[in-house]
Design a protein around this motif. Structure first.
Motif, short mmCIF file in Angstrom:
data_model
loop_
_atom_site.label_atom_id
_atom_site.label_comp_id
_atom_site.label_asym_id
_atom_site.label_seq_id
_atom_site.Cartn_x
_atom_site.Cartn_y
_atom_site.Cartn_z
N UNK A 17 48.37 47.46 40.88
CA UNK A 17 48.86 46.15 41.29
C UNK A 17 49.23 45.29 40.09
N UNK A 18 48.35 45.26 39.10
CA UNK A 18 48.62 44.44 37.93
C UNK A 18 49.78 45.02 37.14
N UNK A 19 49.94 46.35 37.17
CA UNK A 19 51.05 46.97 36.45
C UNK A 19 52.39 46.52 37.02
N UNK A 20 52.38 46.07 38.27
CA UNK A 20 53.60 45.57 38.90
C UNK A 20 53.84 44.10 38.57
N UNK A 21 52.99 43.55 37.69
CA UNK A 21 53.14 42.15 37.31
C UNK A 21 52.41 41.19 38.22
N UNK A 22 51.49 41.69 39.03
CA UNK A 22 50.74 40.83 39.94
C UNK A 22 49.43 40.42 39.28
N UNK A 23 49.51 39.42 38.41
CA UNK A 23 48.32 38.92 37.72
C UNK A 23 47.58 37.95 38.64
N UNK A 24 47.13 38.48 39.75
CA UNK A 24 46.45 37.67 40.76
C UNK A 24 44.95 37.90 40.71
N UNK A 25 44.22 36.82 40.53
CA UNK A 25 42.78 36.92 40.50
C UNK A 25 42.24 37.41 41.84
N UNK A 26 42.84 36.94 42.92
CA UNK A 26 42.38 37.32 44.25
C UNK A 26 42.55 38.82 44.49
N UNK A 27 43.72 39.37 44.11
CA UNK A 27 43.94 40.80 44.28
C UNK A 27 43.02 41.62 43.38
N UNK A 28 42.80 41.13 42.17
CA UNK A 28 41.92 41.84 41.24
C UNK A 28 40.50 41.91 41.78
N UNK A 29 40.02 40.80 42.32
CA UNK A 29 38.67 40.76 42.88
C UNK A 29 38.55 41.68 44.10
N UNK A 30 39.62 41.78 44.87
CA UNK A 30 39.60 42.62 46.07
C UNK A 30 39.51 44.10 45.69
N UNK A 31 40.26 44.50 44.67
CA UNK A 31 40.29 45.90 44.27
C UNK A 31 39.24 46.27 43.23
N UNK A 32 38.58 45.28 42.66
CA UNK A 32 37.57 45.52 41.63
C UNK A 32 36.34 44.69 41.96
N UNK A 33 35.56 45.12 42.94
CA UNK A 33 34.37 44.38 43.35
C UNK A 33 33.43 44.13 42.17
N UNK A 34 32.74 43.01 42.21
CA UNK A 34 31.83 42.67 41.13
C UNK A 34 32.32 41.48 40.33
N UNK A 35 33.57 41.05 40.60
CA UNK A 35 34.13 39.92 39.87
C UNK A 35 34.01 38.61 40.64
N UNK A 36 33.46 38.69 41.84
CA UNK A 36 33.32 37.47 42.64
C UNK A 36 32.44 36.47 41.89
#
Length: 253
Positions: free
Chosen positions: A63-82
């Motif tokens: 997702x980030x490789x597509x330029x989606x520097x979204x905190x919400x998406x990152x937290x969804x796909x990488x649990x533990x960042x909440x």
């Protein structure tokens, strides 16, 4: 090329560091041998961390490789960042040890403060120019410079403490053109986090020095605080990465 560079910087297997929270992430279809074409050049993932185990790149990396520097998406796909303010640091070079050293041994507090200062400058400038344009005028250069100076000095005073390195990974990329190898390089990527409440307290303390007696400075202060608090902060030795991230973050709704 900006999105492509982001992909290359992030296309690697995730490894959670010892002592950090373990997490389960979904996987993408990206593995060794994955090719991306840009113009006459082809970029191939030839090696990466965890490749010997047959793992693929995590979905959040894609997702980030597509330029989606979204905190919400990152937290969804990488649990533990909440509940954490998240920082990203990347490096690129032709020697893996050198790139790893730059990313892992760098003064991360200095790098992330620099990233916040850079993002603050772009946010203030774009907001002031947009406001002036809406009124049919051009932004006053002296006023823009004054606001930039005030806000940058405030951000420089943010004392970030409690940062934890959450994840890191690397990838080796081979570039071919007309079937000939024209370049090979490594990219290293790390994710850092600090408790959100702690970060917000440090940020608010630093921004107390901003004179908020005018509606303009109040609006700018609100914008800068929301961007720095709620969005990702990205530091890198590659201007392609930082330019892409800043554009996404500064203009994120």
């Amino acid at each position: 090329m900006k999105k492509l560079t982001g992909f290359l910087a992030l296309s690697a297997a995730l490894v959670m560091l010892a002592g950090c929270k373990t997490t389960t992430t979904t996987s993408s279809k990206i593995k060794g041998g994955t090719k991306t074409k840009n113009g006459s050049k082809t970029y191939t993932v030839v090696n990466y961390q965890g490749a010997s185990f047959g793992k693929s790149v995590p979905k959040w990396v894609e997702l980030i490789s597509e330029g989606q520097y979204s905190r919400q998406l990152l937290q969804k796909e990488m649990p533990g960042l909440e509940g954490m303010k998240v920082f990203v640091v990347t490096g690129r070079g032709d020697n893996l040890d050198f790139v790893k050293s730059w990313v892992t041994l760098v003064d991360v507090e200095t790098e992330v403060t620099g990233a916040m200062e850079r993002m603050t400058g772009k946010a203030v400038t774009s907001k002031m120019e947009a406001t002036a344009h809406e009124s049919g005028n051009a932004a006053d250069p002296s006023e823009v410079n004054k606001q930039l100076t005030d806000f940058r000095m405030a951000v420089q005073d943010v004392r970030i403490s409690g940062l934890e390195r959450i994840a890191e990974y690397w990838v080796e990329i081979e570039v071919t053109e007309k079937k000939e190898v024209v370049d090979t390089y490594y990219e290293y990527y790390s994710v850092w986090g600090v408790e959100q409440k702690r970060f917000d307290k440090q940020l608010d303390e630093a921004m107390k020095g901003i004179d908020k007696t005018t509606d303009q400075t109040k609006e700018l202060a609100s914008l800068v605080r929301s961007k720095l608090s709620e969005e990702l902060s990205v530091a890198s030795n590659s201007s392609d990465v930082t330019d892409t991230a800043d554009e996404y973050i500064v203009f994120a709704k």
